[in-house]
Design an enzyme around this catalytic site. Structure first.
Site, mmCIF file in Angstrom:
data_model
loop_
_atom_site.group_PDB
_atom_site.id
_atom_site.type_symbol
_atom_site.label_atom_id
_atom_site.label_comp_id
_atom_site.label_asym_id
_atom_site.label_seq_id
_atom_site.Cartn_x
_atom_site.Cartn_y
_atom_site.Cartn_z
ATOM 1 N N GLY A 14 0.838 -1.211 0.000
ATOM 2 C CA GLY A 14 0.000 0.000 0.000
ATOM 3 C C GLY A 14 0.866 1.252 0.000
ATOM 4 O O GLY A 14 1.847 1.318 0.727
ATOM 5 N N ARG A 75 1.112 -5.143 -5.319
ATOM 6 C CA ARG A 75 1.308 -6.351 -4.507
ATOM 7 C C ARG A 75 1.503 -7.476 -5.517
ATOM 8 O O ARG A 75 0.572 -7.846 -6.219
ATOM 9 C CB ARG A 75 0.105 -6.597 -3.600
ATOM 10 C CG ARG A 75 -0.032 -5.504 -2.533
ATOM 11 C CD ARG A 75 -1.021 -5.870 -1.446
ATOM 12 N NE ARG A 75 -0.902 -4.951 -0.315
ATOM 13 C CZ ARG A 75 -1.700 -3.901 -0.113
ATOM 14 N NH1 ARG A 75 -2.681 -3.641 -0.926
ATOM 15 N NH2 ARG A 75 -1.508 -3.119 0.938
ATOM 16 N N ASP A 106 4.849 -4.561 6.164
ATOM 17 C CA ASP A 106 5.096 -5.920 6.609
ATOM 18 C C ASP A 106 5.323 -6.919 5.458
ATOM 19 O O ASP A 106 6.339 -7.627 5.405
ATOM 20 C CB ASP A 106 3.815 -6.296 7.371
ATOM 21 C CG ASP A 106 4.011 -7.456 8.264
ATOM 22 O OD1 ASP A 106 4.891 -7.372 9.121
ATOM 23 O OD2 ASP A 106 3.297 -8.454 8.063
ATOM 24 N N THR A 129 4.360 2.581 5.634
ATOM 25 C CA THR A 129 2.966 2.123 5.719
ATOM 26 C C THR A 129 2.210 3.053 6.654
ATOM 27 O O THR A 129 2.756 3.484 7.674
ATOM 28 C CB THR A 129 2.861 0.676 6.252
ATOM 29 O OG1 THR A 129 1.495 0.406 6.602
ATOM 30 C CG2 THR A 129 3.711 0.428 7.495
ATOM 31 N N ASP A 131 -0.043 2.095 8.501
ATOM 32 C CA ASP A 131 -0.546 1.281 9.621
ATOM 33 C C ASP A 131 0.298 1.394 10.902
ATOM 34 O O ASP A 131 -0.184 1.052 11.984
ATOM 35 C CB ASP A 131 -0.612 -0.199 9.220
ATOM 36 C CG ASP A 131 -1.522 -0.434 8.027
ATOM 37 O OD1 ASP A 131 -2.379 0.428 7.767
ATOM 38 O OD2 ASP A 131 -1.369 -1.475 7.366
ATOM 39 N N ASP A 133 2.600 -0.518 11.913
ATOM 40 C CA ASP A 133 2.633 -1.818 12.592
ATOM 41 C C ASP A 133 3.976 -2.542 12.482
ATOM 42 O O ASP A 133 4.023 -3.759 12.570
ATOM 43 C CB ASP A 133 1.504 -2.719 12.048
ATOM 44 C CG ASP A 133 1.608 -2.916 10.548
ATOM 45 O OD1 ASP A 133 2.428 -2.231 9.892
ATOM 46 O OD2 ASP A 133 0.867 -3.760 10.016
ATOM 47 N N ARG A 175 -5.183 -2.239 8.906
ATOM 48 C CA ARG A 175 -5.149 -3.690 8.717
ATOM 49 C C ARG A 175 -5.469 -4.372 10.045
ATOM 50 O O ARG A 175 -6.605 -4.268 10.490
ATOM 51 C CB ARG A 175 -3.796 -4.146 8.159
ATOM 52 C CG ARG A 175 -3.912 -5.484 7.433
ATOM 53 C CD ARG A 175 -2.605 -5.917 6.825
ATOM 54 N NE ARG A 175 -2.197 -5.082 5.722
ATOM 55 C CZ ARG A 175 -2.592 -5.245 4.460
ATOM 56 N NH1 ARG A 175 -3.407 -6.217 4.151
ATOM 57 N NH2 ARG A 175 -2.176 -4.445 3.511
#
Ligand code: F6P
Length: 326
Positions: A14, A75, A106, A129, A131, A133, A175
């Site tokens: 992303g 992706r 990730d 990202t 996110d 994360d 996510r």
């Protein structure tokens, strides 16, 4: 300095605001240090298909302020197969690329890790990202911009929520991580956040209702992290309709607007520092690490740690939200 003379750079997964600032930093820092740079288009797909172009300093002019990624992103299913990775390696060799800088989340760093193991290619990862994360960096490139987008949207939703005295569930991305939801809730003055990290511990909706959210307020906003674990905003709106029909409920799903926009100063500086540090790492013969910033210091985190160790959410943030939303 080791044998690296030419680096390839790609963005994968992303997109995130600040990826362009990172591309610029990697490119210019590499050129400054006497390395050749090649831009690889559409993430790993460009490595598999050979969509690669030499980058000079001017190729990255005027992009620090742009969202998205000038290298495009994807992706790539083919890169997940040994045959695809072999093609990628052959293209890399044909282009004389000695090392890779991968900017992504990730999944992208997992791809880099497998590729580096299979073909003994030095890979450096940058956390890109929204996110947030990835373990080993306080924030990831794009996260701060996405947070600011969220609070701008929630401020607007608050106006209509208050006018109509409604309960809003606002779904944000992430996510399986609740960083955007929890910090988005604190920063927008929302009444609660529902995040996957605590889903198995408590019924977060019950807790919110039990805390008497309507006692002193005429509108309420709950930020819900998208995730199969939480069920997302629609799930909670349905529950309220069935279990507490007295409340007038609406849902807003912020979606991909969280991924766009000009990066904040924080993300531009983060991306610039990480990009320059990626080249330092290559010059120091580092390999297969993600570059992060922790407590304002550059750190090198082995891919295995960055990817596997779930980054914990600070419980203090949950208490802050609870205390401040009375
Ligand atoms: O990882 C970034 C992210 O925006 C997640 O927050 C979200 O779940 C996902 O990507 C959406 O992916 P796509 O753009 O492929 O729908």
């Amino acid at each position: 300095m080791g044998a690296v003379k030419c680096i390839g750079i790609l963005t994968s997964g992303g997109d995130a605001p600040g990826m362009n600032a990172a591309i610029r930093a990697v490119t210019r820092s590499a050129i400054y240090n006497g390395l050749q740079v090649k831009g690889i288009y559409r993430g790993y797909r460009g490595l598999v298909t050979g969509e690669i172009k030499e980058f000079k300093s001017q190729n990255v002019s005027n992009i620090i302020q742009q969202g998205g990624t000038i290298l495009k992103t994807a992706r790539c299913q083919e890169f997940m197969t040994p045959e695809g990775r072999k093609l990628a390696y052959e293209n890399m060799k044909a282009e004389n690329i000695d090392a890779l800088v991968v900017i992504g989340g990730d999944g992208s760093l997992t791809g880099a890790r497998i590729f580096a193991q299979e073909f003994d290619v030095p890979c450096i990862g940058l956390p890109g990202t929204i996110d947030n994360d990835l373990y080993g960096t306080d924030t990831t490139i794009g996260y701060d911009t996405a947070l600011n987008t969220i609070i701008e949207a929630v401020d607007k939703i608050r106006d209509t929520a208050t006018s109509h005295e409604r309960l809003f569930f606002v779904e944000v991305m992430g996510r399986d991580a609740g960083f955007l939801a929890l910090n988005g809730a604190i920063a927008s003055g929302a009444e609660a956040a529902i995040i996957p990290e605590f889903s198995t511990e408590v019924d977060q909706l019950e807790e919110f209702i039990k805390n008497g959210f309507r006692k002193s307020k005429n509108s309420s906003i709950v930020i819900v992290a998208e995730s199969e674990v939480t069920g997302g905003a629609m799930h909670y709106a349905e529950r309220v309709k069935n279990e507490y029909p007295q409340y007038d409920v609406r849902v807003t799903i912020l979606g991909h607007l969280q991924r766009g926009g000009s990066p904040t100063a924080h993300d531009r500086i983060l991306a610039s520092r990480l990009g320059a540090a990626a080249i330092d790492a290559i010059m120091e013969d580092q390999r297969n690490v993600m570059i992060g910033i922790e407590n304002d210091e550059i750190v090198y985190i082995p891919f295995s740690k960055a990817i596997k160790n779930d980054k914990p959410i600070k419980r203090q943030l949950v208490s802050v939200l609870k205390e401040l939303s009375i």
